[in-house]
Design a protein around this motif. Structure first.
Motif, PDB file in Angstrom:
ATOM      1  N   ALA A   1      25.903  45.966  32.301  1.00  0.00           N
ATOM      2  CA  ALA A   1      25.705  44.814  31.422  1.00  0.00           C
ATOM      3  C   ALA A   1      26.990  44.567  30.648  1.00  0.00           C
ATOM      4  CB  ALA A   1      24.552  45.061  30.466  1.00  0.00           C
ATOM      5  N   ALA A   2      27.396  43.310  30.572  1.00  0.00           N
ATOM      6  CA  ALA A   2      28.677  43.006  29.942  1.00  0.00           C
ATOM      7  C   ALA A   2      28.629  41.646  29.282  1.00  0.00           C
ATOM      8  CB  ALA A   2      29.797  43.039  30.980  1.00  0.00           C
ATOM      9  N   ALA A   3      29.357  41.505  28.170  1.00  0.00           N
ATOM     10  CA  ALA A   3      29.635  40.178  27.626  1.00  0.00           C
ATOM     11  C   ALA A   3      30.652  39.508  28.541  1.00  0.00           C
ATOM     12  CB  ALA A   3      30.193  40.298  26.211  1.00  0.00           C
ATOM     13  N   LEU A   4      30.505  38.214  28.742  1.00  0.00           N
ATOM     14  CA  LEU A   4      31.354  37.494  29.692  1.00  0.00           C
ATOM     15  C   LEU A   4      31.895  36.212  29.061  1.00  0.00           C
ATOM     16  CD1 LEU A   4      29.040  37.889  32.819  1.00  0.00           C
ATOM     17  CD2 LEU A   4      31.118  39.216  32.334  1.00  0.00           C
ATOM     18  N   PRO A   5      32.794  36.343  28.081  1.00  0.00           N
ATOM     19  CA  PRO A   5      33.361  35.139  27.479  1.00  0.00           C
ATOM     20  C   PRO A   5      34.237  34.397  28.485  1.00  0.00           C
ATOM     21  CG  PRO A   5      34.540  37.078  26.732  1.00  0.00           C
ATOM     22  CD  PRO A   5      33.350  37.572  27.504  1.00  0.00           C
ATOM     23  N   PRO A   6      34.462  33.097  28.287  1.00  0.00           N
ATOM     24  CA  PRO A   6      35.365  32.364  29.177  1.00  0.00           C
ATOM     25  C   PRO A   6      36.723  33.071  29.269  1.00  0.00           C
ATOM     26  CG  PRO A   6      34.227  30.857  27.715  1.00  0.00           C
ATOM     27  CD  PRO A   6      33.894  32.240  27.234  1.00  0.00           C
ATOM     28  N   LEU A   7      37.249  33.142  30.482  1.00  0.00           N
ATOM     29  CA  LEU A   7      38.440  33.951  30.723  1.00  0.00           C
ATOM     30  C   LEU A   7      39.459  33.152  31.527  1.00  0.00           C
ATOM     31  CD1 LEU A   7      38.349  37.722  31.705  1.00  0.00           C
ATOM     32  CD2 LEU A   7      40.054  36.200  32.688  1.00  0.00           C
ATOM     33  N   LEU A   8      40.698  33.165  31.075  1.00  0.00           N
ATOM     34  CA  LEU A   8      41.823  32.593  31.809  1.00  0.00           C
ATOM     35  C   LEU A   8      42.696  33.735  32.291  1.00  0.00           C
ATOM     36  CD1 LEU A   8      43.709  30.219  32.677  1.00  0.00           C
ATOM     37  CD2 LEU A   8      44.765  30.405  30.400  1.00  0.00           C
ATOM     38  N   ALA A   9      42.916  33.820  33.612  1.00  0.00           N
ATOM     39  CA  ALA A   9      43.770  34.854  34.189  1.00  0.00           C
ATOM     40  C   ALA A   9      44.984  34.191  34.837  1.00  0.00           C
ATOM     41  CB  ALA A   9      43.003  35.675  35.217  1.00  0.00           C
ATOM     42  N   LEU A  10      46.172  34.744  34.577  1.00  0.00           N
ATOM     43  CA  LEU A  10      47.416  34.209  35.115  1.00  0.00           C
ATOM     44  C   LEU A  10      48.199  35.328  35.783  1.00  0.00           C
ATOM     45  CD1 LEU A  10      47.038  33.142  31.873  1.00  0.00           C
ATOM     46  CD2 LEU A  10      48.703  31.500  32.712  1.00  0.00           C
ATOM     47  N   GLN A  11      48.802  35.009  36.935  1.00  0.00           N
ATOM     48  CA  GLN A  11      49.607  36.016  37.633  1.00  0.00           C
ATOM     49  C   GLN A  11      50.531  35.322  38.627  1.00  0.00           C
ATOM     50  OE1 GLN A  11      47.725  39.743  38.523  1.00  0.00           O
ATOM     51  NE2 GLN A  11      48.749  39.937  40.489  1.00  0.00           N
ATOM     52  N   GLY A  12      51.722  35.887  38.809  1.00  0.00           N
ATOM     53  CA  GLY A  12      52.627  35.404  39.841  1.00  0.00           C
ATOM     54  C   GLY A  12      52.160  35.836  41.218  1.00  0.00           C
ATOM     55  N   ASP A  13      52.334  34.951  42.198  1.00  0.00           N
ATOM     56  CA  ASP A  13      51.843  35.296  43.533  1.00  0.00           C
ATOM     57  C   ASP A  13      52.774  36.262  44.276  1.00  0.00           C
ATOM     58  OD1 ASP A  13      53.941  33.637  44.320  1.00  0.00           O
ATOM     59  OD2 ASP A  13      52.685  32.287  45.525  1.00  0.00           O
ATOM     60  N   GLN A  14      53.916  36.610  43.684  1.00  0.00           N
ATOM     61  CA  GLN A  14      54.812  37.619  44.253  1.00  0.00           C
ATOM     62  C   GLN A  14      54.794  38.919  43.437  1.00  0.00           C
ATOM     63  OE1 GLN A  14      56.401  36.946  47.274  1.00  0.00           O
ATOM     64  NE2 GLN A  14      54.984  35.218  47.052  1.00  0.00           N
ATOM     65  N   ASP A  15      53.800  39.092  42.617  1.00  0.00           N
ATOM     66  CA  ASP A  15      53.661  40.284  41.785  1.00  0.00           C
ATOM     67  C   ASP A  15      53.225  41.454  42.656  1.00  0.00           C
ATOM     68  OD1 ASP A  15      52.865  42.269  39.954  1.00  0.00           O
ATOM     69  OD2 ASP A  15      52.095  40.804  38.523  1.00  0.00           O
ATOM     70  N   LEU A  16      54.097  42.478  42.776  1.00  0.00           N
ATOM     71  CA  LEU A  16      53.790  43.647  43.589  1.00  0.00           C
ATOM     72  C   LEU A  16      53.295  44.830  42.763  1.00  0.00           C
ATOM     73  CD1 LEU A  16      56.896  43.553  45.973  1.00  0.00           C
ATOM     74  CD2 LEU A  16      54.612  42.564  46.338  1.00  0.00           C
ATOM     75  N   VAL A  17      53.300  44.701  41.451  1.00  0.00           N
ATOM     76  CA  VAL A  17      52.893  45.796  40.565  1.00  0.00           C
ATOM     77  C   VAL A  17      51.413  45.705  40.218  1.00  0.00           C
ATOM     78  CG1 VAL A  17      53.359  46.917  38.340  1.00  0.00           C
ATOM     79  CG2 VAL A  17      55.238  45.933  39.667  1.00  0.00           C
ATOM     80  N   HIS A  18      50.857  44.493  40.258  1.00  0.00           N
ATOM     81  CA  HIS A  18      49.451  44.254  39.945  1.00  0.00           C
ATOM     82  C   HIS A  18      48.818  43.645  41.194  1.00  0.00           C
ATOM     83  CE1 HIS A  18      51.855  43.946  36.235  1.00  0.00           C
ATOM     84  NE2 HIS A  18      50.858  44.624  35.688  1.00  0.00           N
ATOM     85  N   PRO A  19      48.134  44.448  42.007  1.00  0.00           N
ATOM     86  CA  PRO A  19      47.670  43.971  43.309  1.00  0.00           C
ATOM     87  C   PRO A  19      46.798  42.718  43.226  1.00  0.00           C
ATOM     88  CG  PRO A  19      47.493  46.350  43.187  1.00  0.00           C
ATOM     89  CD  PRO A  19      47.836  45.874  41.809  1.00  0.00           C
ATOM     90  N   ARG A  20      47.161  41.724  44.008  1.00  0.00           N
ATOM     91  CA  ARG A  20      46.428  40.458  44.006  1.00  0.00           C
ATOM     92  C   ARG A  20      44.965  40.659  44.383  1.00  0.00           C
ATOM     93  NH1 ARG A  20      48.381  34.616  46.046  1.00  0.00           N
ATOM     94  NH2 ARG A  20      46.357  33.547  46.021  1.00  0.00           N
ATOM     95  N   ALA A  21      44.703  41.536  45.333  1.00  0.00           N
ATOM     96  CA  ALA A  21      43.329  41.739  45.792  1.00  0.00           C
ATOM     97  C   ALA A  21      42.422  42.212  44.662  1.00  0.00           C
ATOM     98  CB  ALA A  21      43.300  42.742  46.945  1.00  0.00           C
ATOM     99  N   HIS A  22      42.953  43.008  43.731  1.00  0.00           N
ATOM    100  CA  HIS A  22      42.145  43.493  42.614  1.00  0.00           C
ATOM    101  C   HIS A  22      41.715  42.337  41.712  1.00  0.00           C
ATOM    102  CE1 HIS A  22      44.238  47.733  42.839  1.00  0.00           C
ATOM    103  NE2 HIS A  22      43.604  47.413  43.951  1.00  0.00           N
ATOM    104  N   LEU A  23      42.653  41.447  41.399  1.00  0.00           N
ATOM    105  CA  LEU A  23      42.331  40.338  40.508  1.00  0.00           C
ATOM    106  C   LEU A  23      41.394  39.344  41.187  1.00  0.00           C
ATOM    107  CD1 LEU A  23      42.650  39.024  37.788  1.00  0.00           C
ATOM    108  CD2 LEU A  23      44.796  37.992  38.569  1.00  0.00           C
TER     109      LEU A  23
END
Length: 289
Positions: free
Chosen positions: A212-234
């Motif tokens: 169970a979680a609170a789910l406030p509106p969320l904006l996520a931003l990331q570069g599509d060439q980011d190799l440190v934060h895997p795209r598949a996870h986001l």
């Protein structure tokens, strides 16, 4: 005073102790638009793989938002070796409650948002999803809860266990890799202590477990060439968040790598990212533009 721009607000900066631990105080650095308000207020959580950095790290971004009529409170929090998980979440949780109580002092609305970058974005999302977690609420302060009106997550480490294993696999291979891959492996261990803790504190895995979680509106931003934060996870997190009933706007920035907002302050993509954050916050919290 901050930089004056005829299209923007003048700004002022001040620092206050928001939490005084026995082993030393924690400060909030306030970036404040000048005027009668009331202004939206963001608590900001810096990055640094949970182990490095401080409230000054996102100075340029926070000032840009203040010029756009958004007050930003950049929070220091306990890090290793001083303390690991979940101490920083307890500090952030306390900071959210404290900021709500102090909002009128800076001509701000009492409904506040939460923004973080990289590991700070992980902590922002986790704190927003668990406003009533007893471990995070361990520091007493009556009169306000830790619920937030919205979250801005800039290239979040949205699955700490997944990122840790991703970094280990890359380190074990012969492929060239970003320097950060080697650096974050010991930081994961310093902060989390174990893979079990990484899994427990993963926003992605919490949703996949049906927590169970609170789910406030969320904006996520990331570069599509980011190799440190895997795209598949986001992408997996965005799908799970929406499936659970939350509203999530995911923005990919073409050609950009990790931390592009800080590393390329004059780039058009950085201007677009800052404008997207400002529009989102004003839309979710309110505006005195």
């Amino acid at each position: 005073m901050g930089r004056t721009d005829p299209q923007r607000h003048d700004t002022a900066t001040e620092e206050v102790v928001y939490l005084d631990h026995a082993d030393g105080p924690l400060l909030a650095r306030l970036h404040l638009p000048q005027g009668p308000g009331p202004f939206p207020l963001l608590a900001e959580v810096h990055g640094g793989a949970w182990c490095r950095g401080d409230r000054h790290d996102e100075e340029r971004l926070n000032q840009a938002l203040a010029q756009r009529g958004i007050a930003v409170a950049a929070l220091d929090f306990r890090m290793p070796p001083r303390a690991g998980y979940p101490a920083s979440l307890a500090d952030i949780h306390f900071g959210l409650r404290w900021l709500k109580q102090q909002a009128a002092r800076w001509h701000c609305l009492p409904r506040i948002g939460l923004m973080g970058l990289s590991s700070g974005a992980h902590q922002a999302v986790l704190a927003a999803m668990r406003p009533h977690d007893a471990r995070y609420a361990a520091l007493p302060l009556s009169g306000a809860d830790a619920g937030v009106a919205c979250v801005v997550a800039c290239w979040p480490v949205i699955d700490p266990l997944g990122r840790y294993r991703y970094a280990l696999q890359w380190q074990a291979s012969d492929r060239p890799r970003p320097e950060a891959i080697d650096r974050v492996i010991p930081d994961h261990l310093k902060y989390w202590g174990s893979e079990d803790a990484m899994a427990e504190g993963s926003p992605l895995r919490a949703l996949q477990r049906g927590e169970a979680a609170a789910l406030p509106p969320l904006l996520a931003l990331q570069g599509d060439q980011d190799l440190v934060h895997p795209r598949a996870h986001l992408e997996a997190f965005a799908a799970a968040y929406r499936q659970a009933g939350g509203a999530l706007d995911l923005r990919w920035f073409e050609g950009e790598a990790e931390g592009f907002v800080n590393k390329k302050p004059e780039a058009p993509s950085t201007a677009r990212a800052i404008d997207a954050i400002a529009r989102f916050v004003h839309g979710q919290i309110g505006t005195a533009r």
